[in-house]
Design a protein around this motif. Sequence first.
Motif, short mmCIF file in Angstrom:
data_model
loop_
_atom_site.label_atom_id
_atom_site.label_comp_id
_atom_site.label_asym_id
_atom_site.label_seq_id
_atom_site.Cartn_x
_atom_site.Cartn_y
_atom_site.Cartn_z
N TYR A 1 0.86 -1.18 0.00
CA TYR A 1 0.00 0.00 0.00
C TYR A 1 0.90 1.23 0.00
CZ TYR A 1 -3.95 3.01 1.00
OH TYR A 1 -4.94 3.97 0.92
N LEU A 2 1.02 1.87 -1.17
CA LEU A 2 1.94 2.99 -1.37
C LEU A 2 1.18 4.23 -1.84
CD1 LEU A 2 4.65 0.93 -3.28
CD2 LEU A 2 4.63 1.48 -0.84
N TYR B 1 3.15 -1.47 4.21
CA TYR B 1 2.85 -0.04 4.10
C TYR B 1 4.10 0.78 4.41
CZ TYR B 1 1.05 4.55 5.51
OH TYR B 1 0.84 5.89 5.64
N LEU B 2 4.40 1.73 3.54
CA LEU B 2 5.51 2.65 3.76
C LEU B 2 4.96 3.94 4.35
CD1 LEU B 2 8.53 3.32 3.45
CD2 LEU B 2 8.01 4.18 1.15
N ARG C 1 -0.10 10.11 7.81
CA ARG C 1 0.61 8.88 7.47
C ARG C 1 0.50 7.85 8.59
NH1 ARG C 1 4.77 10.12 3.59
NH2 ARG C 1 5.44 7.95 3.72
N THR C 2 0.60 8.34 9.84
CA THR C 2 0.47 7.45 10.99
C THR C 2 -0.94 6.89 11.09
OG1 THR C 2 2.17 8.67 12.21
CG2 THR C 2 0.68 7.30 13.51
N GLU C 3 -1.94 7.76 10.85
CA GLU C 3 -3.33 7.33 10.92
C GLU C 3 -3.64 6.25 9.88
OE1 GLU C 3 -7.79 9.34 10.96
OE2 GLU C 3 -6.23 10.20 9.68
N VAL C 4 -3.07 6.38 8.69
CA VAL C 4 -3.29 5.38 7.65
C VAL C 4 -2.83 4.01 8.13
CG1 VAL C 4 -2.52 4.60 5.37
CG2 VAL C 4 -3.28 6.96 5.70
N GLY C 5 -1.65 3.95 8.75
CA GLY C 5 -1.15 2.69 9.26
C GLY C 5 -2.07 2.09 10.31
N ARG D 1 8.71 2.79 8.47
CA ARG D 1 8.62 4.23 8.66
C ARG D 1 9.92 4.89 8.21
NH1 ARG D 1 6.68 6.54 13.95
NH2 ARG D 1 8.77 5.92 14.63
N ALA D 2 9.80 5.82 7.25
CA ALA D 2 10.98 6.47 6.69
C ALA D 2 10.85 7.98 6.79
CB ALA D 2 11.18 6.06 5.24
N ALA D 3 11.97 8.65 6.93
CA ALA D 3 12.00 10.11 6.89
C ALA D 3 12.24 10.53 5.44
CB ALA D 3 13.10 10.63 7.82
#
Length: 506
Positions: free
Chosen positions: A80-81, A117-118, A135-139, A153-155
């Motif tokens: 899921y990208l 998930y990225l 992005r956190t909520e999607v996960g 989780r990437a910066a």
Amino acid sequence: MTTEKTGRPVFVAGATGYIGGRLVPRLLDAGYRVRALVRAPEKLQSRPWGEHELMEIVKGDVLDGETLKQALAGCQSAYYLVHSMNPAVGDFARTDRQAAVNMAQAAAAAGLEQIIYLGGLGETSGQLSHHLASRTEVGELLRQGPVPVTILRAAMIIGSGSASFEILRYLVEHLPVMITPRWVDTPCQPIGIRNVLHYLVGCLQVPALRGGTFDIGQPEITSYRALMKIYAEEAGLAKRWIIPVPVLTPRLSSYWIHLVTPVPAAIARPLAEGLSSPVVCRDRRVIELLPQELFDARKAIRLALDRIRQQQVETAWTDSGRIPPAEWSIPGDPGWAGGNLFEDARKVILAGSAEEIWPAVSSIGGEVGYYYADWLWRLRGAIDRLCGGVGLRRGRRSSKELYPGDAIDFWRVVAVARPEFLMLSAEMKVPGKAVLLFRLRPLSATSTELQQIARFLPRGLLGLLYWYAVLPFHHFVFNGMLNGIARASGKQLLAAAQKQPAADQG
């Protein structure tokens, strides 16, 4: 248990994006069957791997729950990208929320073994930016279903063509003295795109990763100031002076980024907000579970610059743009019946084949420019940028390759058929819709007619005024462009640029 190669397909949502467009060919090379969900199949079909024997392209949208369930049927795992952070989407968080809920439900109905998930790196206990919070909520929403979800989780991702790297590149290359926000000294742990792809593929192969959350990044903690210094050194630039000031808020920073870089304010703002939060890795278990050579920032930047210099940018942040519908541009189409469709058509005749002339046509824009009066095109781009448009700074992903969906300055490639046809749709701020077409029509074994057709569908009175205001420039700009393409092709000009009647366009 590892995913069985060439067995049930691996599903990829977001295959036309920056990450997805690089992940899919690597999955295929590794022997996995891939089913990609896309809104515009032509964006993948024209890729070198688009017709791979293990590749399946399905038209659909993650916002359509029913088609998503059908697309996932029979798949084993899914990537899921998908992120809706683009200027065309108003509340991207709400859009991402609905898409994630649909994905969780569809994955459960399909009986998937895993979702990968990225997401974004950030302190979940602190005050996250709107972008990182989404992005956190999607996960979290993906995990509400019964299917195990692996979250990486990437910066900042350092790679040729990424939005964050393009911001860094343009700021450092164009500004010897930079007035920056305070976030220039925020701790961060970026990661090279090659390392990201290795982790993503590895999630299918290492059972211990299934269902966990892992932070991925380079070994060292650095800062954006240090990244700017490293970039200048790797690019062979003189020392850059960086002056942080407290008055530059994320909103003001986004406008500054909009004016100096190709990234529009609508995308730059959430990125700038995210840069104000420390983004460092806390959970580094993935290093032992999936070992690889982790590039430091210097090597990642060097590799990205090499790709750009060699014209080998696989994907770019601009790839995610929609291919605009252009049925209205076909004369006689009922979709625009009753309105005004303006047209300016011109042609030249060259001593050469379409195949020989095509490279000059397909190289238009970017560093090559528009073959005539480039200062006028730059002025138009600057005006567009000041009005909030994309301007000319986006350039193009490659001067050698051209695919549907590619961005060329303030144009989007709608259709391309080498060596016969190229259709561009305007994405600059304009009161209406505009397309620019090029056709190459063989006249004999040794001569070819090159047609250039501009069509404009005005919106209201302002659209009409716009067309008549630019009409006087067409003779010089369009004739000059055609004659310039002829010179660039190296072929003898048998008939110079001239106006072409509509009935003579073939």
